[in-house]
Scaffold this motif. Structure first.
Motif, PDB file in Angstrom:
ATOM      1  N   GLU A 179       0.831  -1.206   0.000  1.00  0.00           N
ATOM      2  CA  GLU A 179       0.000   0.000   0.000  1.00  0.00           C
ATOM      3  C   GLU A 179       0.866   1.257   0.000  1.00  0.00           C
ATOM      4  OE1 GLU A 179      -3.176   0.609  -0.117  1.00  0.00           O
ATOM      5  OE2 GLU A 179      -4.172  -1.317   0.187  1.00  0.00           O
ATOM      6  N   GLN A 180       1.911   1.257   0.810  1.00  0.00           N
ATOM      7  CA  GLN A 180       2.777   2.422   0.915  1.00  0.00           C
ATOM      8  C   GLN A 180       3.574   2.680  -0.362  1.00  0.00           C
ATOM      9  OE1 GLN A 180       3.193   4.745   3.804  1.00  0.00           O
ATOM     10  NE2 GLN A 180       1.162   3.849   3.682  1.00  0.00           N
ATOM     11  N   ASN A 181       3.675   1.661  -1.207  1.00  0.00           N
ATOM     12  CA  ASN A 181       4.408   1.819  -2.460  1.00  0.00           C
ATOM     13  C   ASN A 181       3.489   1.802  -3.681  1.00  0.00           C
ATOM     14  OD1 ASN A 181       7.541   1.729  -1.914  1.00  0.00           O
ATOM     15  ND2 ASN A 181       6.617   0.257  -0.496  1.00  0.00           N
ATOM     16  N   GLY A 182       2.188   1.993  -3.429  1.00  0.00           N
ATOM     17  CA  GLY A 182       1.250   2.164  -4.529  1.00  0.00           C
ATOM     18  C   GLY A 182       0.703   0.892  -5.131  1.00  0.00           C
ATOM     19  N   TYR A 183       0.815  -0.231  -4.421  1.00  0.00           N
ATOM     20  CA  TYR A 183       0.309  -1.502  -4.936  1.00  0.00           C
ATOM     21  C   TYR A 183      -0.707  -2.067  -3.951  1.00  0.00           C
ATOM     22  CZ  TYR A 183       4.118  -1.480  -8.316  1.00  0.00           C
ATOM     23  OH  TYR A 183       4.969  -1.142  -9.335  1.00  0.00           O
ATOM     24  N   SER A 184      -1.963  -2.032  -4.341  1.00  0.00           N
ATOM     25  CA  SER A 184      -3.022  -2.526  -3.468  1.00  0.00           C
ATOM     26  C   SER A 184      -3.485  -3.896  -3.933  1.00  0.00           C
ATOM     27  CB  SER A 184      -4.205  -1.557  -3.463  1.00  0.00           C
ATOM     28  OG  SER A 184      -5.284  -2.097  -2.744  1.00  0.00           O
ATOM     29  N   ILE A 185      -3.643  -4.816  -2.988  1.00  0.00           N
ATOM     30  CA  ILE A 185      -4.131  -6.153  -3.331  1.00  0.00           C
ATOM     31  C   ILE A 185      -5.547  -6.079  -3.874  1.00  0.00           C
ATOM     32  CG2 ILE A 185      -4.601  -8.464  -2.435  1.00  0.00           C
ATOM     33  CD1 ILE A 185      -1.670  -7.703  -2.556  1.00  0.00           C
ATOM     34  N   THR A 186      -6.332  -5.145  -3.386  1.00  0.00           N
ATOM     35  CA  THR A 186      -7.718  -5.028  -3.833  1.00  0.00           C
ATOM     36  C   THR A 186      -7.818  -4.544  -5.269  1.00  0.00           C
ATOM     37  OG1 THR A 186      -7.828  -2.782  -2.920  1.00  0.00           O
ATOM     38  CG2 THR A 186      -8.564  -4.588  -1.507  1.00  0.00           C
ATOM     39  N   ASP A 187      -6.704  -4.046  -5.832  1.00  0.00           N
ATOM     40  CA  ASP A 187      -6.720  -3.572  -7.215  1.00  0.00           C
ATOM     41  C   ASP A 187      -6.604  -4.707  -8.228  1.00  0.00           C
ATOM     42  OD1 ASP A 187      -6.947  -0.989  -6.370  1.00  0.00           O
ATOM     43  OD2 ASP A 187      -4.804  -0.550  -6.496  1.00  0.00           O
ATOM     44  N   LEU A 188      -6.287  -5.924  -7.767  1.00  0.00           N
ATOM     45  CA  LEU A 188      -6.098  -7.039  -8.684  1.00  0.00           C
ATOM     46  C   LEU A 188      -7.439  -7.497  -9.264  1.00  0.00           C
ATOM     47  CD1 LEU A 188      -3.474  -9.219  -6.788  1.00  0.00           C
ATOM     48  CD2 LEU A 188      -3.088  -7.727  -8.736  1.00  0.00           C
ATOM     49  N   ASN A 189      -7.521  -7.572 -10.575  1.00  0.00           N
ATOM     50  CA  ASN A 189      -8.751  -8.000 -11.230  1.00  0.00           C
ATOM     51  C   ASN A 189      -8.718  -9.469 -11.625  1.00  0.00           C
ATOM     52  OD1 ASN A 189      -9.969  -5.398 -11.181  1.00  0.00           O
ATOM     53  ND2 ASN A 189      -8.689  -4.782 -12.915  1.00  0.00           N
ATOM     54  N   ASP A 190      -7.526 -10.017 -11.799  1.00  0.00           N
ATOM     55  CA  ASP A 190      -7.395 -11.398 -12.255  1.00  0.00           C
ATOM     56  C   ASP A 190      -6.601 -12.215 -11.252  1.00  0.00           C
ATOM     57  OD1 ASP A 190      -8.694 -10.869 -14.713  1.00  0.00           O
ATOM     58  OD2 ASP A 190      -6.838 -10.002 -15.490  1.00  0.00           O
ATOM     59  N   VAL A 191      -6.976 -13.461 -11.127  1.00  0.00           N
ATOM     60  CA  VAL A 191      -6.246 -14.398 -10.287  1.00  0.00           C
ATOM     61  C   VAL A 191      -5.718 -15.500 -11.186  1.00  0.00           C
ATOM     62  CG1 VAL A 191      -6.383 -16.015  -8.359  1.00  0.00           C
ATOM     63  CG2 VAL A 191      -7.682 -13.877  -8.291  1.00  0.00           C
ATOM     64  N   ASP A 192      -4.448 -15.835 -11.024  1.00  0.00           N
ATOM     65  CA  ASP A 192      -3.800 -16.827 -11.872  1.00  0.00           C
ATOM     66  C   ASP A 192      -4.541 -18.165 -11.807  1.00  0.00           C
ATOM     67  OD1 ASP A 192      -1.233 -17.557 -13.436  1.00  0.00           O
ATOM     68  OD2 ASP A 192      -1.361 -19.097 -11.878  1.00  0.00           O
ATOM     69  N   GLU A 193      -4.766 -18.784 -12.979  1.00  0.00           N
ATOM     70  CA  GLU A 193      -5.514 -20.039 -13.019  1.00  0.00           C
ATOM     71  C   GLU A 193      -4.757 -21.170 -12.337  1.00  0.00           C
ATOM     72  OE1 GLU A 193      -6.868 -21.111 -16.862  1.00  0.00           O
ATOM     73  OE2 GLU A 193      -8.181 -19.371 -17.086  1.00  0.00           O
ATOM     74  N   ASP A 194      -3.432 -21.154 -12.404  1.00  0.00           N
ATOM     75  CA  ASP A 194      -2.654 -22.182 -11.708  1.00  0.00           C
ATOM     76  C   ASP A 194      -2.870 -22.083 -10.203  1.00  0.00           C
ATOM     77  OD1 ASP A 194      -1.645 -23.148 -14.076  1.00  0.00           O
ATOM     78  OD2 ASP A 194       0.179 -21.934 -13.993  1.00  0.00           O
ATOM     79  N   LEU A 195      -2.971 -20.845  -9.710  1.00  0.00           N
ATOM     80  CA  LEU A 195      -3.241 -20.642  -8.289  1.00  0.00           C
ATOM     81  C   LEU A 195      -4.614 -21.187  -7.923  1.00  0.00           C
ATOM     82  CD1 LEU A 195      -2.765 -19.415  -5.481  1.00  0.00           C
ATOM     83  CD2 LEU A 195      -3.556 -17.226  -6.393  1.00  0.00           C
ATOM     84  N   LEU A 196      -5.604 -20.906  -8.763  1.00  0.00           N
ATOM     85  CA  LEU A 196      -6.950 -21.402  -8.505  1.00  0.00           C
ATOM     86  C   LEU A 196      -6.985 -22.929  -8.505  1.00  0.00           C
ATOM     87  CD1 LEU A 196      -8.972 -18.942 -10.771  1.00  0.00           C
ATOM     88  CD2 LEU A 196      -8.707 -18.855  -8.298  1.00  0.00           C
ATOM     89  N   ALA A 197      -6.255 -23.524  -9.435  1.00  0.00           N
ATOM     90  CA  ALA A 197      -6.216 -24.987  -9.500  1.00  0.00           C
ATOM     91  C   ALA A 197      -5.588 -25.566  -8.240  1.00  0.00           C
ATOM     92  CB  ALA A 197      -5.432 -25.426 -10.733  1.00  0.00           C
TER      93      ALA A 197
END
Length: 267
Positions: A179-197
């Motif tokens: 967050e302090q460096n401008g990267y929010s987890i909530t901003d992610l729109n896609d989740v890697d399919e390998d992770l989902l698997a």
């Protein structure tokens, strides 16, 4: 089984997957409330339902995508009692009247504990700094003070506890740094399919487990993945590779969620 699942569900969006798997686990659970998980009862061979409640803690720290401008904060801070300028937001007492000050609406939790804003933290040193601050601000020390000072000490103590818990947790610490460096987890729109698997595969193993021993084995393997992810995050943050760190934090979130669920199933 996973191949068959993805073939049958090819029209389901990644957003739907994310809702099913519930990767957003940046919270603690208690045994009451609305969110439910299953707990295996091996003594009578049946599954019991336990309700889990999302606990929230109010903490006044920066959620801005940019680092806090400490000079700006310092220039605006005045003592509520004598109106003298407070030169540092690490000063909890007015240097003139010695009255305890209220917590800021936003502050850098690393700066608060006077440590470098890095992912790797000496936990023993952090604990020592936390105890030193609590010795100054614990509400019991203000029993004979005015009501407003009692209120400020309680607010400060609560904020310190919450900030300390963030810095103790690798997951929450990583999220804060992003967050302090401008990267929010909530901003992610896609989740890697390998992770989902991988998520689905581990959940199948949990659902198929017939004993605590099987769950313990799954837990041990998951702990190894958590430790590896933490080590990789340390390297990524030290190299300022925030985008890769962002993806790794999503992975750590799901590993943490799995570990919490196994913990409740075993209990």
């Amino acid at each position: 089984m996973l191949t068959r699942f993805f073939t049958q569900q090819s029209n389901i969006t990644q957003k739907s997957f994310r809702n099913v798997i519930n990767l957003n686990i940046n919270f603690n659970y208690s045994l009451s409330g609305l969110n439910k998980i299953r707990k295996l009862n091996f003594n009578n061979s049946k599954r019991e339902e336990y309700s889990l409640k999302k606990e929230t803690t109010v903490l006044h720290y920066s959620t801005s995508s940019k680092p806090i401008d400490k000079n700006h904060i310092q220039s605006l801070r005045k003592c509520w009692s004598c109106n003298d300028t407070i030169k540092s937001h690490k000063e909890f007492f007015c240097p003139i009247c010695n009255k305890v000050q209220p917590p800021l609406e936003q502050f850098d939790i690393f700066y608060l504990f006077d440590i470098e804003p890095t992912f790797h933290i000496d936990q023993k040193d952090l604990s020592h700094r936390f105890k030193q601050l609590q010795r100054q601000l614990h509400p019991d020390l203000f029993e004979q003070s005015s009501d407003i000072e009692k209120q400020h000490s309680k607010q400060l103590s609560t904020s310190l506890n919450a900030a300390y818990n963030i810095l103790r947790s690798p997951l929450q610490r990583a999220e804060y740094l992003l967050e302090q460096n401008g990267y929010s987890i909530t901003d992610l729109n896609d989740v890697d399919e390998d992770l989902l698997a991988e998520v689905l595969e581990v959940r199948e193993l949990i659902d198929d487990a017939q004993s605590n021993d099987e769950l313990v084995n799954i837990s041990n393997e998951n702990k190894e993945k958590i430790n590896q992810a933490i080590n990789e995050l340390e390297q990524l943050f030290s190299q300022q590779q925030y985008k890769k760190a962002q993806d790794k934090v999503v992975y750590l979130r799901y590993l943490t969620r799995i570990q919490e669920e196994i913990h409740y199933l075993i209990k």
